[in-house]
Motif scaffolding. Structure first.
Motif, mmCIF file in Angstrom:
data_model
loop_
_atom_site.group_PDB
_atom_site.id
_atom_site.type_symbol
_atom_site.label_atom_id
_atom_site.label_comp_id
_atom_site.label_asym_id
_atom_site.label_seq_id
_atom_site.Cartn_x
_atom_site.Cartn_y
_atom_site.Cartn_z
ATOM 1 N N GLY A 294 0.815 -1.214 0.000
ATOM 2 C CA GLY A 294 0.000 0.000 0.000
ATOM 3 C C GLY A 294 0.841 1.251 0.000
ATOM 4 O O GLY A 294 0.354 2.353 0.263
ATOM 5 N N GLN A 328 -8.019 7.409 0.458
ATOM 6 C CA GLN A 328 -8.791 6.682 1.466
ATOM 7 C C GLN A 328 -8.059 6.640 2.805
ATOM 8 O O GLN A 328 -8.626 6.906 3.866
ATOM 9 N N TYR A 329 -6.771 6.271 2.725
ATOM 10 C CA TYR A 329 -5.987 6.155 3.955
ATOM 11 C C TYR A 329 -5.896 7.509 4.665
ATOM 12 O O TYR A 329 -6.110 7.629 5.869
ATOM 13 N N ILE A 330 -5.552 8.522 3.878
ATOM 14 C CA ILE A 330 -5.327 9.833 4.485
ATOM 15 C C ILE A 330 -6.605 10.363 5.119
ATOM 16 O O ILE A 330 -6.596 10.898 6.232
ATOM 17 N N ASN A 332 -8.781 8.662 6.378
ATOM 18 C CA ASN A 332 -9.091 7.833 7.535
ATOM 19 C C ASN A 332 -8.204 8.088 8.739
ATOM 20 O O ASN A 332 -8.667 8.050 9.885
ATOM 21 N N VAL A 333 -6.911 8.347 8.504
ATOM 22 C CA VAL A 333 -5.986 8.333 9.643
ATOM 23 C C VAL A 333 -5.561 9.710 10.133
ATOM 24 O O VAL A 333 -4.935 9.827 11.184
ATOM 25 N N CYS A 334 -5.872 10.751 9.366
ATOM 26 C CA CYS A 334 -5.308 12.038 9.749
ATOM 27 C C CYS A 334 -6.126 12.722 10.844
ATOM 28 O O CYS A 334 -7.262 12.372 11.121
ATOM 29 N N TYR A 335 -5.525 13.736 11.389
ATOM 30 C CA TYR A 335 -6.095 14.473 12.507
ATOM 31 C C TYR A 335 -7.174 15.411 11.994
ATOM 32 O O TYR A 335 -6.962 16.174 11.058
ATOM 33 N N GLN A 338 -6.597 19.084 11.257
ATOM 34 C CA GLN A 338 -5.549 19.486 10.317
ATOM 35 C C GLN A 338 -5.864 18.946 8.926
ATOM 36 O O GLN A 338 -5.369 17.891 8.538
ATOM 37 N N PRO A 339 -6.692 19.658 8.176
ATOM 38 C CA PRO A 339 -7.005 19.215 6.809
ATOM 39 C C PRO A 339 -5.732 19.086 5.982
ATOM 40 O O PRO A 339 -4.755 19.797 6.210
ATOM 41 N N TYR A 340 -5.770 18.172 5.069
ATOM 42 C CA TYR A 340 -4.560 17.838 4.314
ATOM 43 C C TYR A 340 -4.427 18.690 3.060
ATOM 44 O O TYR A 340 -5.339 18.743 2.247
ATOM 45 N N THR B 376 0.908 6.138 7.662
ATOM 46 C CA THR B 376 -0.485 6.106 7.229
ATOM 47 C C THR B 376 -0.943 4.657 7.017
ATOM 48 O O THR B 376 -2.017 4.258 7.446
ATOM 49 N N ILE B 377 -0.093 3.896 6.344
ATOM 50 C CA ILE B 377 -0.430 2.493 6.094
ATOM 51 C C ILE B 377 -0.577 1.731 7.404
ATOM 52 O O ILE B 377 -1.536 0.990 7.610
ATOM 53 N N ILE B 379 -1.282 2.741 10.354
ATOM 54 C CA ILE B 379 -2.477 3.098 11.106
ATOM 55 C C ILE B 379 -3.723 2.532 10.440
ATOM 56 O O ILE B 379 -4.592 1.934 11.087
ATOM 57 N N TYR B 380 -3.790 2.705 9.130
ATOM 58 C CA TYR B 380 -4.989 2.225 8.428
ATOM 59 C C TYR B 380 -5.167 0.727 8.598
ATOM 60 O O TYR B 380 -6.283 0.230 8.775
ATOM 61 N N LYS B 381 -4.036 -0.006 8.551
ATOM 62 C CA LYS B 381 -4.117 -1.463 8.649
ATOM 63 C C LYS B 381 -4.116 -1.941 10.091
ATOM 64 O O LYS B 381 -3.929 -3.127 10.366
ATOM 65 N N GLY B 386 -3.885 5.058 16.391
ATOM 66 C CA GLY B 386 -3.650 6.462 16.682
ATOM 67 C C GLY B 386 -4.049 7.290 15.486
ATOM 68 O O GLY B 386 -4.879 6.874 14.688
ATOM 69 N N TYR B 387 -3.470 8.494 15.373
ATOM 70 C CA TYR B 387 -3.750 9.292 14.193
ATOM 71 C C TYR B 387 -2.514 10.084 13.797
ATOM 72 O O TYR B 387 -1.560 10.206 14.549
ATOM 73 N N LEU B 388 -2.576 10.615 12.581
ATOM 74 C CA LEU B 388 -1.439 11.342 12.028
ATOM 75 C C LEU B 388 -1.770 12.826 11.967
ATOM 76 O O LEU B 388 -2.701 13.236 11.284
ATOM 77 N N ALA B 389 -1.027 13.603 12.731
ATOM 78 C CA ALA B 389 -1.193 15.053 12.641
ATOM 79 C C ALA B 389 -0.136 15.538 11.668
ATOM 80 O O ALA B 389 1.002 15.820 12.046
ATOM 81 N N HIS B 390 -0.527 15.613 10.408
ATOM 82 C CA HIS B 390 0.516 15.786 9.405
ATOM 83 C C HIS B 390 1.169 17.172 9.501
ATOM 84 O O HIS B 390 2.356 17.332 9.223
#
Lengths: 406, 413
Positions: A294, A328-330, A332-335, A338-340, B376-377, B379-381, B386-390
């Motif tokens: 991925g 999809q991943y982003i 799902n996992v981001c804060y 904090q929009p990407y 990202t991978i 966390i998704y999997k 947790g989460y990513l504060a980019h």
């Protein structure tokens, strides 16, 4: 000569019991014929064992197998008999019509059609084209690829059918030498390029054309691999073999894609050491690893910077998949707070910023502008879905380095 | 070849003929097995072969007596095969044996009971082995090998004979396994599908009825097929069955099962003990296991490269390659643990910078974008919670169980 499963699409051993079988292609559509139902019916191919070797007939314990392969004598691209009959029946493709006349062709432009075998009888040598004629025929056919007169679907359809006939003639004559390798490579290229170009065509029959093209691509590739194997010299790979082998890997990146053939784990077992270590195979093995993991960033950047044109054509679907995965991943996992930024995303996905935006919208995600004026993707949106359009293609930034060659 | 007098040759041949016919008459399967087992290279068979090569006209002997001529065709082919085998003419030996086998199977069909099943097994085994040898001979003479393929067809025929309602059906699994071995050797593994379907769906077969030895072999091969198809839960079930029921004294077989089971177990998060690897000489997995335990990506890459050829040939390379994500997970956990020791309050924040530094120590140079992609991978999997504060370039770990175990399921399922 060593030969194993030819697996060619020219199914010379398939026998139909219904005389008067008029179906020429897998799909009933107005295709390579002139749209007329009555079509030229060919005598079937000579019955011959697929896997026999000429040595076998010398074996005293074996029944004398029918090992005589036809040697074709037809000196034009289309056997005279067929051309005359099709002229009479007005069964000429647009490319075969002299000055647009639907009942007149010529030896310069008529090309032998592919025909499913009917009841088993003998094939006449005068209906089969020898290797030099086949080479000339293929050259002619491929020169039509750039024809601007007709929509690509029509061009594709014609070349699709006529190259299938070439493969049939090669198979009947059991030709599998080095010159034949070149022919198969060119035919694979045709299918790969069609694969790409059909995606930007529209119409109701495109989807089935696409599917059939993939099918023949897989079959032609398999035949090509068999010929490579048959002509194998120790630790030697043909100039283009590594690249053409690499295409198989790219076709099977996703195990559930349903492309015909063996699973990759099995397929790799058979590669020679030289092939496994070749640049092209190493490259696609890397892509395979990245795809399955991925790892969209690395997959896309490597494809953009290292793929050959053929590899790129086959990869377009996966490029799209990886981009969708990224979104999809982003999402799902981001804060949430904090929009990407789309600019950043576009750099990672090797896309133009506007294309990224379009992709997000395709997935049901909204984008907006932040206080500094940059376009961003708010995350943790619950509306993500797979886009309906499976084929929409966006540019891959970095791929322009490839000179488009056929 | 030893010198044998005509008289002695005559005696040996007649003795064999008597033994054979008596074995059939008295339904003495074990004797019959011994009489047919060429590959055992037993002294009696070899001395018979010598005798045949001297006597040359064994058929006349067979014809002379009614007792022998009843099995005339079978014996004639058998003798011819043995003669060729003895002088190293393996292609001829195979061809004659094939004819013998066909004739034998015809007779076998006529015998009501399943008394000769073991002998039939021997025939199946021998034909496969002879075919392999014949193919080697063909290849070395520059010809195309196709005897093993022919043997496969014959085995399918035998399968058909056994696939009926009577007591002979318990032999079908043995023949299936011979077919598996044949197809695996030929590389035409897709042909296994039809016979698997017969075994698993035909109503006449009850899997539990088959002999244990055959069940183990069957599960081993079907387990391997699942590995090829990357169907890990099924591979786990089948290979584990094979391991469980395999005779513990058969160390070589256990090793073969483990060779495929270990990668499957690794991919669902189960790590073998070092003693297991040592006891069964599976050193190719040592570094891989270490890499998983330590989160050492460099070691994983190195281990894959070192045994690349071996892993590719056995078809487990792609399975092992996938372990990369689990190694990443382990690495992140290590970083977290180290941070917890020095600054517990902030341990749950993994800065992308710090991760990149750790990767650089492992000789993996990645820019922050790629590090972010990897996180990202993970966390998704669900390998990292947790989460990513980019914007802040940090991964914030969940306070509870930030590195969930796989619990017997493959990554991402």
């Amino acid at each position: 000569m060593n030969r194993r499963n030819r697996g060619s699409s020219s199914s010379s051993s398939r026998v139909s019991n219904t005389y008067g079988n008029r179906q020429f292609s897998d799909n009933p559509r107005t295709g390579s014929g002139g749209g007329v139902n009555e079509s030229f019916q060919r005598r079937s191919d000579a019955p011959h064992k697929r896997n026999n070797e000429k040595d076998e007939s010398k074996h005293k314990d074996e029944d004398p197998a029918d090992v005589s392969f036809i040697v074709g004598t037809c000196s034009s691209m289309c056997p005279e008999r067929e051309r005359v009959t099709r002229e009479r029946l007005r069964d000429l493709a647009v490319f075969e019509r002299l000055y647009g006349n639907p009942s007149k062709s010529s030896t310069e432009i008529a090309v032998k059609k592919f025909c499913r075998t009917l009841s088993a009888a003998d094939v006449q040598a005068s209906d089969v084209r020898p290797l030099p004629v086949l080479e000339e025929t293929l050259r002619y056919l491929l020169s039509l690829l750039d024809s601007k007169e007709h929509p690509f679907e029509v061009v594709h359809d014609f070349i699709f059918d006529r190259t299938r006939s070439i493969r049939q003639d090669l198979s009947i004559q059991n030709l599998a030498n080095e010159r034949v390798i070149y022919l198969y490579e060119e035919m694979v290229k045709f299918h790969v390029i069609s694969h790409k170009r059909l995606q930007s065509c529209s119409g109701t029959s495109i989807s089935s054309m696409h599917h059939l093209n993939m099918e023949q691509l897989a079959k032609t590739l398999t035949s090509l691999y068999n010929i490579y194997d048959a002509n194998r010299k120790p630790d030697y790979i043909y100039e283009n073999e590594a690249e053409f082998r690499s295409l198989y890997v790219l076709l099977h990146l996703n195990p559930s894609n349903g492309v015909m053939g063996e699973p990759l784990s099995l397929w790799f077992r058979k590669l020679t050491f030289a092939l496994v270590k070749s640049k092209e195979i190493c490259f696609v093995r890397n892509l395979l690893r990245l795809y399955r993991m991925g790892n969209y960033k690395n997959f896309l950047s490597r494809t953009a910077s290292e793929a050959t044109y053929l590899q790129y054509c086959i990869s377009e679907h996966h490029i799209r998949e990886m981009r969708l995965v990224a979104v999809q991943y982003i999402n799902n996992v981001c804060y949430k707070l904090q929009p990407y930024p789309l600019l950043r995303l576009s750099q990672n996905l090797k896309m133009k910023e506007l294309d990224v935006e379009s992709l997000c919208h395709e997935c049901g995600l909204e984008t907006c502008t932040d206080p500094d004026g940059f376009t961003v993707l708010p995350v943790k949106q619950s509306t993500f879905r797979s886009p309906e359009d499976k084929f929409k293609v966006y540019d891959l930034i970095g791929i322009e380095r490839i000179k488009m060659s056929i | 070849m030893a010198y044998v007098s005509m008289g002695e040759a005559h005696r040996r041949i007649t003795e064999y003929l008597n033994r054979f016919c008596d074995a059939v008459s008295y339904q003495d399967s074990s004797t019959l097995c011994r009489l047919l087992s060429f590959s055992s290279n037993s002294p009696p068979l070899l001395s018979l072969a010598d005798a045949l090569n001297v006597f040359q006209d064994a058929s006349s002997l067979i014809r002379q007596s009614d007792k022998f001529s009843e099995y005339g065709e079978i014996l004639a082919h058998l003798f011819r095969s043995l003669q060729s085998y003895r002088v190293g003419n393996l292609v001829e030996a195979y061809l004659a044996f094939e004819k013998f086998a066909n004739a034998f199977v015809q007779e076998f069909r006529n015998w009501e009971s399943a008394w000769a099943l073991e002998a039939l097994y021997v025939v199946c085994y021998e034909i496969r082995i002879l075919a392999e040898k014949a193919d080697k001979e063909l290849t070395s003479n520059g010809k195309s090998p196709e005897k093993l393929k022919a043997a496969g067809s014959l085995l399918m025929k035998v399968f058909g004979v056994l696939a009926g309602k009577g007591p002979k059906r318990v032999g079908a699994l043995y023949v299936t396994c011979q077919l598996f071995k044949t197809y695996f050797k030929l590389g035409t593994v897709n042909l296994c599908r039809s016979v698997i379907r017969s075994i698993e769906t035909a109503r006449i077969f009850d899997f539990e009825e088959f002999p244990r030895r055959d069940k183990v072999t069957y599960m081993y091969y079907t387990g391997r097929l699942e590995v090829f198809n990357e169907n890990f839960p099924a591979a786990d079930t089948k290979l584990s069955y094979a391991l469980q029921y395999c005779n513990p004294k058969r160390e070589r077989n256990i090793r073969m099962i483990l060779k495929y089971l270990i990668p499957v177990k690794l991919s669902i998060g189960i790590i073998p003990k070092d003693e297991l690897l040592q006891n069964y000489n599976l050193h190719e997995y040592t570094k891989i296991v270490q890499a998983l335990r330590k989160g050492d990506l460099r070691l994983l890459r190195h281990a894959l490269q070192e045994h690349e050829d071996r892993f590719l040939r056995s078809g487990v390379y792609l399975v092992l390659e996938k372990l990369e994500l689990q190694v990443y997970q382990r690495l992140m956990k290590k970083i977290y643990i180290i941070q917890k020791l020095s600054d517990p309050a902030r341990a749950h924040q993994l800065k992308l910078e710090v991760i990149a530094k750790a990767l650089r120590w492992l000789e993996m140079d990645m820019d922050l974008d790629e590090v972010e992609c990897i996180m990202t991978i993970l966390i998704y999997k669900n390998l990292v919670k947790g989460y990513l504060a980019h914007k802040s370039k940090v991964v914030v770990l969940s306070k509870q169980d930030p590195f969930p175990k796989l619990n017997g399921k493959p990554v991402g399922s």
